[in-house]
Enzyme design. Structure first.
Site, short mmCIF file in Angstrom:
data_model
loop_
_atom_site.label_atom_id
_atom_site.label_comp_id
_atom_site.label_asym_id
_atom_site.label_seq_id
_atom_site.Cartn_x
_atom_site.Cartn_y
_atom_site.Cartn_z
CG HIS A 1 -1.80 1.11 1.39
ND1 HIS A 1 -1.70 2.03 2.40
CD2 HIS A 1 -2.86 1.49 0.64
CE1 HIS A 1 -2.66 2.93 2.29
NE2 HIS A 1 -3.39 2.63 1.23
CD GLU B 1 -2.68 1.70 -3.42
OE1 GLU B 1 -1.95 2.04 -2.48
OE2 GLU B 1 -3.86 2.09 -3.55
CG ASP C 1 -3.15 5.99 -3.92
OD1 ASP C 1 -3.84 5.02 -4.26
OD2 ASP C 1 -2.78 6.21 -2.75
CG HIS D 1 -3.62 8.90 -0.24
ND1 HIS D 1 -4.20 9.77 0.65
CD2 HIS D 1 -4.47 7.86 -0.37
CE1 HIS D 1 -5.35 9.27 1.06
NE2 HIS D 1 -5.54 8.11 0.47
#
Ligand code: G3P
Ligand code: CA
Length: 347
Positions: A43, A70, A72, A85
């Site tokens: 994450h 991951e 964003d 993020h």
């Protein structure tokens, strides 16, 4: 008498195969949607150890054995995808300090926020990235070098990195990009999705990101973005949404998504079962460094977990779904061969 001996051999081989198969990861005994081991998703990279969405955080995650990293995604003012993020750069960069001596950046403030969509890629790259101070991010400083100039990662850097690993080693590291959104600006949000698909389709990567290696998941909290992705790519689209508490909810989502990403705190066995029954993959977010929490969530047969600490995530995943020992694979092969011989003798 002869056939009884052969039948016994066949039975023994079948029993051996069954025993070994039960011990193998990805066997039919796994309760995941595809019967394979659930995936370890880093994450925002290894964000429990290093500033999130930096190349260093992604690389540490890969070193720790994450299956997927991951990013964003937002677009900068000049249309470059970057891994962020938060729309505001205030939270995890030194933008406010930089703005104090950089009038061009200072002029772009909106209220008190320096938003990533207002700065150029070069301006974003001029900043130093830092971890947020909330619980679960950079829980220890073991890997963090306070003197190092961490940078916000460009999405092209992430793609080049995983493709480079594949070219040099043959190892496949997956990517799990999320289309972030700005409220009230659907055109901007759609542009992120379009830029994402274009980046994955860049000819320099060949067919690496076309989905045949099962190394790409796309995700968004925005239903219209998921519907756009579903209509414009064969890559799996994961809708970030609440738990599918009823079969009807799951079946409705399955009309336009390949899976759900949902908060681990709201998960239940019924939710996972409803989703799986509708053909939906289930990925849970977001855990940190508590092994028992990973255990609890993996025990619900989810298909993967987003976690800030990929080493902890992987350790628990591997304990529940062990990697086959080479010796086991040899025995498995011998058992299959033996079963084949016994069957041939019986006919
Ligand atoms: O995308 C899965 C998980 O990351 C959703 O939460 O807010 O960290 O993007 P967030
Ligand atoms: Ca995310």
């Amino acid at each position: 008498m002869k056939s009884r001996v052969h039948a016994s051999a066949a039975s023994a081989a079948a029993i051996l195969v069954a025993l070994l198969a039960a011990a193998l990861p990805g066997s039919a005994s796994a309760g995941t949607l595809n019967g394979e081991r659930p995936i370890v998703i880093a994450h925002r990279g290894a964000s429990g150890y290093l500033p999130e969405h930096t190349m260093e955080a992604y690389k540490l995650a890969v070193q720790m054995g994450a299956d997927f990293i991951e990013p964003d995604l937002f677009l900068t003012a000049d249309g470059v995808l970057v891994a962020r993020h938060d729309r505001s750069l205030n939270t995890t960069t030194n933008v406010q300090a930089v703005a104090a001596t950089n009038p061009a950046i200072a002029a772009k403030v909106m209220g008190t926020a320096y938003n990533v969509d207002q700065l150029t890629y070069a301006e974003v790259k001029s900043l130093t990235a830092r971890s947020r101070t909330s619980n679960g991010y950079q829980t220890v400083d073991t890997y963090f070098d306070p003197a190092y100039d961490y940078k916000v990662a460009g999405f092209s850097e992430v793609l080049d990195y995983v493709y480079g690993i594949y070219q040099s080693t043959g190892d496949v590291v997956g990517i799990y990009p999320e289309v972030k959104t700005i409220g009230g600006n659907p055109a901007y949000n759609l542009a992120i999705a379009q830029a994402l698909l274009a980046a994955l389709d860049d000819a320099k990567y060949g067919d690496f990101f076309d989905g045949h290696l099962k190394n790409v998941y796309l995700q968004s909290f925005d239903q219209s973005i998921i519907q756009y992705l579903n209509a414009n790519t064969n890559l799996p689209a994961i809708f970030l949404t609440g738990c599918t508490n009823t079969p009807a909810q799951a079946q409705a989502i399955a009309q336009y998504a390949d899976g759900i990403g949902t908060s681990a705190g709201g998960l239940s066995q019924a939710c996972v079962d409803n989703a799986h029954d509708a053909g939906l993959t289930v990925h849970a977010y977001t855990l940190t460094n508590n092994p028992s929490q990973y255990q609890t969530v993996y025990d619900l047969d989810v298909d993967g977990i987003f976690g800030n600490h990929p080493d902890v995530n992987k350790a628990v995943r591997d304990q529940i779904y062990p990697v086959p020992e080479p010796a086991s694979l040899v025995l498995f092969g011998l058992a299959l061969a033996g079963l084949g011989i016994a069957r041939r003798k019986l006919v």
